[in-house]
Design an enzyme around this catalytic site. Structure first.
Site, mmCIF file in Angstrom:
data_model
loop_
_atom_site.group_PDB
_atom_site.id
_atom_site.type_symbol
_atom_site.label_atom_id
_atom_site.label_comp_id
_atom_site.label_asym_id
_atom_site.label_seq_id
_atom_site.Cartn_x
_atom_site.Cartn_y
_atom_site.Cartn_z
ATOM 1 N N HIS A 365 -13.827 -10.938 -1.360
ATOM 2 C CA HIS A 365 -12.454 -10.719 -0.917
ATOM 3 C C HIS A 365 -12.185 -11.205 0.497
ATOM 4 O O HIS A 365 -11.110 -10.920 1.039
ATOM 5 C CB HIS A 365 -12.097 -9.234 -0.989
ATOM 6 C CG HIS A 365 -11.796 -8.735 -2.361
ATOM 7 N ND1 HIS A 365 -10.572 -8.888 -2.972
ATOM 8 C CD2 HIS A 365 -12.579 -8.082 -3.257
ATOM 9 C CE1 HIS A 365 -10.601 -8.347 -4.175
ATOM 10 N NE2 HIS A 365 -11.804 -7.844 -4.373
ATOM 11 N N LYS A 556 1.548 -4.437 6.194
ATOM 12 C CA LYS A 556 0.177 -4.690 5.770
ATOM 13 C C LYS A 556 -0.755 -4.167 6.859
ATOM 14 O O LYS A 556 -0.307 -3.761 7.931
ATOM 15 C CB LYS A 556 -0.070 -6.176 5.541
ATOM 16 C CG LYS A 556 0.276 -7.062 6.735
ATOM 17 C CD LYS A 556 0.016 -8.525 6.448
ATOM 18 C CE LYS A 556 1.076 -9.095 5.507
ATOM 19 N NZ LYS A 556 0.513 -9.573 4.257
ATOM 20 N N ARG A 557 -2.044 -4.174 6.589
ATOM 21 C CA ARG A 557 -3.017 -3.731 7.576
ATOM 22 C C ARG A 557 -2.822 -4.496 8.884
ATOM 23 O O ARG A 557 -2.558 -5.694 8.879
ATOM 24 C CB ARG A 557 -4.426 -3.967 7.014
ATOM 25 C CG ARG A 557 -5.564 -3.564 7.912
ATOM 26 C CD ARG A 557 -6.860 -3.522 7.116
ATOM 27 N NE ARG A 557 -7.064 -4.738 6.331
ATOM 28 C CZ ARG A 557 -7.785 -5.784 6.746
ATOM 29 N NH1 ARG A 557 -8.355 -5.766 7.948
ATOM 30 N NH2 ARG A 557 -7.954 -6.833 5.975
ATOM 31 N N LYS A 562 -3.750 -11.414 10.591
ATOM 32 C CA LYS A 562 -2.497 -11.277 9.843
ATOM 33 C C LYS A 562 -1.285 -11.573 10.718
ATOM 34 O O LYS A 562 -0.172 -11.702 10.234
ATOM 35 C CB LYS A 562 -2.409 -9.891 9.211
ATOM 36 C CG LYS A 562 -3.475 -9.677 8.119
ATOM 37 C CD LYS A 562 -3.383 -8.309 7.492
ATOM 38 C CE LYS A 562 -4.479 -8.070 6.459
ATOM 39 N NZ LYS A 562 -4.289 -8.824 5.209
ATOM 40 N N THR A 664 -1.838 -9.286 -1.733
ATOM 41 C CA THR A 664 -1.101 -8.756 -2.889
ATOM 42 C C THR A 664 0.271 -8.259 -2.460
ATOM 43 O O THR A 664 1.185 -8.179 -3.261
ATOM 44 C CB THR A 664 -1.878 -7.618 -3.578
ATOM 45 O OG1 THR A 664 -2.279 -6.658 -2.597
ATOM 46 C CG2 THR A 664 -3.103 -8.154 -4.307
ATOM 47 N N LYS A 668 4.071 -8.343 -4.350
ATOM 48 C CA LYS A 668 4.974 -7.200 -4.543
ATOM 49 C C LYS A 668 6.350 -7.485 -3.962
ATOM 50 O O LYS A 668 7.378 -7.150 -4.565
ATOM 51 C CB LYS A 668 4.366 -5.950 -3.899
ATOM 52 C CG LYS A 668 3.065 -5.501 -4.534
ATOM 53 C CD LYS A 668 2.322 -4.518 -3.645
ATOM 54 C CE LYS A 668 0.862 -4.440 -4.040
ATOM 55 N NZ LYS A 668 0.033 -3.765 -3.027
#
Length: 830
Positions: A365, A556-557, A562, A664, A668
């Site tokens: 991952h 998100k985290r 990111k 993911t 969504k």
């Protein structure tokens, strides 16, 4: 199925549901309606819904005993399953009946749904993916067990105090869990520490015995996962709780040593106490390795028990179980399965190794080297001495084969080795998982390609047949039907039933893009969800936002790769633009952040502080008004996600190209009609291919360009000097504009950007800003934006987790989809 039980316990009529709710209120909660609390009503309703799942669940247990059934065993350190009541009502198809039954008692379903605490069994995308996959396995009628840990406390509950993240204990089990059934009769002993010794068995064969220093007991707790539409399949999570072998030392108690009397109980239960303890200190690393070994050992022992109950030989273990390792956390399964087969069941090494490789498959991952777990050799040896011996032997045999292929390539052999010998010795868990599995998959096409070119390149060149791709997916049941019922109803009104289990059917929405009435209904649905989120934000944060503004969301985290920080830099530049020229044409924008930072991740926590500090300045500046608002919504989880994803107009998927495995959240958002602004990273590439380049806001360097920039000596100060807009923003942060004059508060962020910029924010800033301007201009044409939104949803079928699971079944697990129901054996029901 002919069960000797009261039919009312499984009937779905309104009258039956009313009676069962009342019975459970009386007999389980011990309450009468007049004094029952909302928690009492929630529990009574949950037990009523669970009753409707039990018939098929018992039947699913019987299926596990069937000799012909190959069982999927999904091993994951986390399952972010979210609240269960609403999802189970949806999948059972009894929503309207439940609502009517509750109304007769003066109760509101939506109010009771809010009483359910979110199970603290997962953190981010990894755990949510596991939950989506379990939903799809049950919906596709694939017999499966999800193995994991029953964490008493989740990761943490995030509060924001003075702009900083504060971690509060996640007490999700305060009122008990109506969805689980404890199985104290299913328990296994897990060893640790000590030493090994050689001995000869009764046949004179030299064997190894592990003499442990400690042992704990893992007790099973099962949680049902019901397939959509009452399809007859209920799979389940089997979560392990750690307990002491002997929880109370009576002798110690009798002599007054009260602490020693319960010492074993306290230390043993620590293993399943909390999700992802801080592993910065040595004690945290030890606990985390203990957790991983604990649930993996219990799970493999459970599979062996199931196989022996089928009266089958362990020689065919791989024909009865397909075990998927969800990332490196359960990769100790390679050594543990070998230990169980060789040491406990006295199988020969070669046969045991063949079974191990044919049974296990590994999903990677991450491309981040720091996320590829490795354990220091002294730590590993002190906790798992027998496993280290087995790993040494696996490594020796594997490297012998590698040297035959690469006889003069010592550097390659060193990279292939499970044991790393630079800057100390470490056990590389990704190497162990790759060597011990018959299949290794990435989770997006780009990610799988980069795996083969970068971190697992040597393994790919040695055994290319092992490597494949299965792009992630998410369940449309949870992420459209449950979280966005208005959109679900609108879709069904045009293309009929079936799209929730036949993802290709969503394409039938495309012609309705030309229907003006449909577009108007689509806009109304989005506006309804935006108003709900705006109300929540005002209630929780006291910030009034315009529900007609562009909802620009990054949830998100919190991690540097990111690039929440890139988003913040742009918002500051937009703020500056409005301040300098109030007459400039801008699209009213509400920028919404959500996500948790790991407790030990100082930079991520500082980024959260910066977000809140910038928001405080912007939101209180009357010169800006409602043209730009910025908020950080605390404690992002499934519950909050179900409100956030449907309300978003623009989805921020802006990670550095080549760093995100798949994502993911991007799926969504797009499934709910948000348009994506993003880089060519992870699954963004495939999303863009599906929805069309014209419906995707693309910016930034590609993964190859990132590599080339870094190889040629990238200097972030060049971007800083060349771009006056960017320079002004960074100078403002450095000078204390957003920290009440404190120049030191955000200096670590400024230093990181100007001196390292590992994730290429400054290199991508100009492209990102230009792309944001294009998105803002597009949003001003609401009719065209709506067309793009509809096409996003219509073309997102590929990203259903049902498709992902079909691929796993066909490519890796070799199990059929849609298995017919097995007859129930009477002994199972006794």
């Amino acid at each position: 199925m002919n069960l000797d039980c009261d039919p009312i316990r499984v009937a779905n009529s309104v009258s039956a549901l009313k009676q069962c709710i009342l019975d459970n209120l009386y007999f389980i909660q011990g309450r009468v309606p007049e004094v029952a609390t909302p928690i009492d009503w929630y529990m009574a309703l949950s037990f009523t819904v669970r009753d409707r799942m039990m018939t098929e669940w018992v039947e699913s247990f019987s299926r596990i005993r069937e000799e012909s059934v190959k069982l999927v065993a999904y091993l994951s350190a986390e399952y972010l399953i979210g609240p269960q009541l609403g999802n189970n009502i949806l999948n059972l198809g009894i929503h309207s009946e439940i609502e009517e039954a509750l109304r007769s008692f003066g109760q509101d379903l939506h109010h009771l749904l809010r009483q359910e605490p979110e199970p603290g069994l997962g953190n981010g995308g990894l755990g949510r993916l596991a939950a989506c996959y379990m939903d799809s396995l049950a919906t596709l009628k694939v017999p499966a067990v999800g193995y994991g840990i029953r964490y008493e406390f989740g990761l943490f509950r995030q509060e924001i105090v003075d702009g900083w993240q504060v971690e509060e204990t996640d007490k999700w089990l305060n009122y008990g869990n109506p969805w689980e059934i404890a199985r104290p009769e299913i328990a296994y002993t897990v060893l640790s520490g000590g030493h090994t010794e050689l001995y000869h068995d009764e046949d004179g064969v030299l064997r190894t015995r592990w003499v442990p220093e400690h042992s704990v007991k893992g007790v099973a707790h099962d949680v049902p996962i019901v397939g959509y539409g009452g399809n007859g399949t209920v799979d389940f999570l089997r979560l392990w709780k750690s307990e002491a072998i002997e929880s109370f030392d009576l002798q110690a108690f009798n002599i007054g040593n009260y602490y020693k009397a319960v010492e074993s109980k306290v230390s043993s239960e620590t293993i399943s106490k909390v999700l992802y303890p801080n592993d910065e200190p040595e004690v945290g690393k030890r606990l985390r390795l203990s957790q991983q070994y604990f649930f993996t050992s219990c799970s493999l022992q459970d599979m062996i028990r199931i196989l022996l109950a089928r009266k089958q030989s362990l020689d065919v273990f791989h024909e009865h179980f397909a075990v998927q390792l969800n990332d490196t956390h359960p990769s100790i399964a390679v050594a543990e399965l070998m230990r169980l087969l060789v040491d406990i069941h006295r199988m020969g090494w070669d046969k045991a190794w063949e079974i191990t490789q044919k049974t296990l498959a590994y999903t990677n991952h991450t491309l981040l080297p720091e996320a590829l777990e490795k354990w220091s050799l002294p730590l590993f040896a002190s906790m798992l001495p027998r496993h280290l011996e087995i790993i040494y032997e696996i490594n020796r045999r594997f490297l012998e084969e590698a040297r035959k292929m690469y006889p003069k390539d010592d550097s390659r052999i060193a990279r292939l080795s499970i044991i790393e010998e630079r800057d100390g010795k470490f056990v590389r868990m990704a190497n162990l998982a790759t060597i011990g599995s018959h299949a290794v998959n990435g989770v997006a096409e780009l990610h799988s390609d980069l795996l083969k070119k970068t971190i697992l390149r040597d393994f790919y060149e040695m055994t290319p047949e092992k490597f494949l791709n299965v792009t992630n997916g998410v369940t449309p049941r949870r992420w459209i039907a449950l979280s966005n019922p208005e959109l679900s109803e609108l879709i069904t009104s045009r293309i009929g039933e079936g799209w929730l289990t036949n993802e290709g059917k969503l394409r039938q929405l495309e012609p309705f893009v030309a229907d003006a009435a449909f577009r108007k209904e689509w806009q109304n649905v989005k506006q309804t969800r935006k108003q709900l989120l705006a109300k929540l934000i005002e209630q929780r944060l006291g910030v009034a936002i315009d529900p007609t503004s562009l909802f620009d969301v990054q949830a998100k985290r919190i991690h540097e790769y990111k690039r929440q920080l890139l988003n913040v830099l742009y918002v500051i530049s937009l703020y500056n633009q409005i301040k300098k020229d109030p007459s400039t044409v801008t699209t009213p924008r509400t920028v919404i952040f959500g996500g948790k930072a790991a407790p030990g991740y100082a930079m991520a926590k500082r980024i959260i502080k910066l977000i809140n500090s910038v928001a405080e300045v912007i939101n209180h500046d009357p010169a800006v008004g409602s043209r730009v608002k910025m908020v950080f919504l605390p404690n992002f989880n499934v519950t909050n996600g179900q409100l956030i994803y449907p309300a978003a107009d623009l989805s921020e998927q802006i990670s550095t190209a080549g760093k995100e495995a798949a994502g993911t959240g991007n799926m969504k958002f797009a499934m709910n009609g948000a348009l994506t602004i993003g880089t060519l990273d992870g699954a963004n590439i495939e999303i863009r291919e599906e929805v069309g380049a014209e419906n995707f806001f693309l910016f930034g360097l590609t993964a190859q360009e990132v590599f080339e920039h870094k190889s040629s000596g990238y200097n972030p100060r060049d971007s800083y000097q060349e771009n006056p807009v960017l320079r002004e923003v960074i100078d403002q942060i450095a000078s204390g504009v957003f920290s009440k004059g404190d120049r030191t508060l955000f200096q670590p962020i400024v230093d990181s950007l100007l001196n390292r910029d590992e994730y290429m924010l400054l290199a991508d800033f100009a492209s990102y800003a230009e792309c944001q301007h294009r998105a803002a201009a597009a949003f001003r044409n609401q009719d065209q934006w709506t067309r793009m939104s509809i096409l996003n949803v219509a073309r997102m079928g590929k990203f259903s987790s049902d498709r992902s699971i079909r691929e796993y079944c066909a490519k890796i697990w070799n199990v059929p989809v849609g298995l017919e129901k097995a007859p129930v054996k009477t002994e199972v029901l006794k």
